[in-house]
Scaffold this active site. Sequence first.
Site: not given
Ligand code: NVA
Ligand code: CP
Length: 311
Positions: A108, A135, A138, A230, A270, A298
């Site tokens: 990540r 992502h 997800q 989101d 998500c 997930r």
């Molecule tokens: N769009 C959000 C998704 C979190 C799972 C982010 O990147 O923070």
């Molecule tokens: N939806 C998701 O990726 O959650 P986290 O950021 O908690 O991993």
Amino acid sequence: MTVSLKGKSLVSLGDLSREEFFQILDTADELKRKHKRSEPFTPFVGKNLALIFQKPSLRTRVSFEAGMTRYGGHGIYLGPTDIQLGARETTADIARTLSRYCDAIMARTFGHDIVLELAKHATVPVVNGLTDLEHPCQILADLMTVREKLGRLEGLKLTFLGDGNNVAHSLLQGCALAGMHMTVAVPRGFEPNADILARAREVGKRHGSRLEVSHDIGKALKGADVLYTDVWASMGQEAEKERKAKAMRPLQLNAQALAKANRDAIVLHCLPAHRGEEITDEVIEGPQSVVFDEAENRLHAQMAVLVMVIR
Ligand code: NVA
Ligand code: CP
């Protein structure tokens, strides 16, 4: 047709064929069934997954770690201060070193290029656990959830409300593969990445999927089978929080918005959710919300990916 993903990385849903995509979803369904029957399944005895995080996480970290343990293997969490991607040594060196210890790498990151670089240099599969651009894990879980709840994907309409962000991008790619229609309802200036949209449209055309971007929320919600939202400001965009909130407030997923969609529409998010911002308490706690089944999935979707890619 059975396809093999052994040894391959999953950086983008845009890299998958329709067959590969559906095989992941079918495998995820099967793994979930095994899990619900408490069938022992330990394909990862002696296997290790490195988990690189430049950003915070609840679901991604815990679902990967818990999944590895449940499947007989082990997850090794590497937080932002552990390996200091790009600062302590090069991304290429990290990829090559981790490949000598681990059977796969999940990452990540902020820049999408970092995951691409890891995948280029690793000799084990690299799985994208969220970048600023995409992502994919997800969306595998999301579309698994939609199919579970509505019995199919093809021909359904998904409406995404909010920012044209990483989740919206992967949804466009996923809907294209699945033959689903998708409308991204965004304020002007927050549209999804034009290249991703164009490529997803190309793929979608082959599978009967129509992908649209709209500034008209009423039109976007009409006929929707799935509503998705989101956070307005993604991780790393904290400085833009106020500006984004102001622009996106009309796109809140609230009872009025829900009433404009199909009567049996389901609500996805998500998570993490900012209640009172992009979604109201009433909607996320309401009978149409499936967000915790989505969160559970997930685990199953990602384990499906790992079962398919780890040698
Ligand atoms: N769009 C959000 C998704 C979190 C799972 C982010 O990147 O923070
Ligand atoms: N939806 C998701 O990726 O959650 P986290 O950021 O908690 O991993």
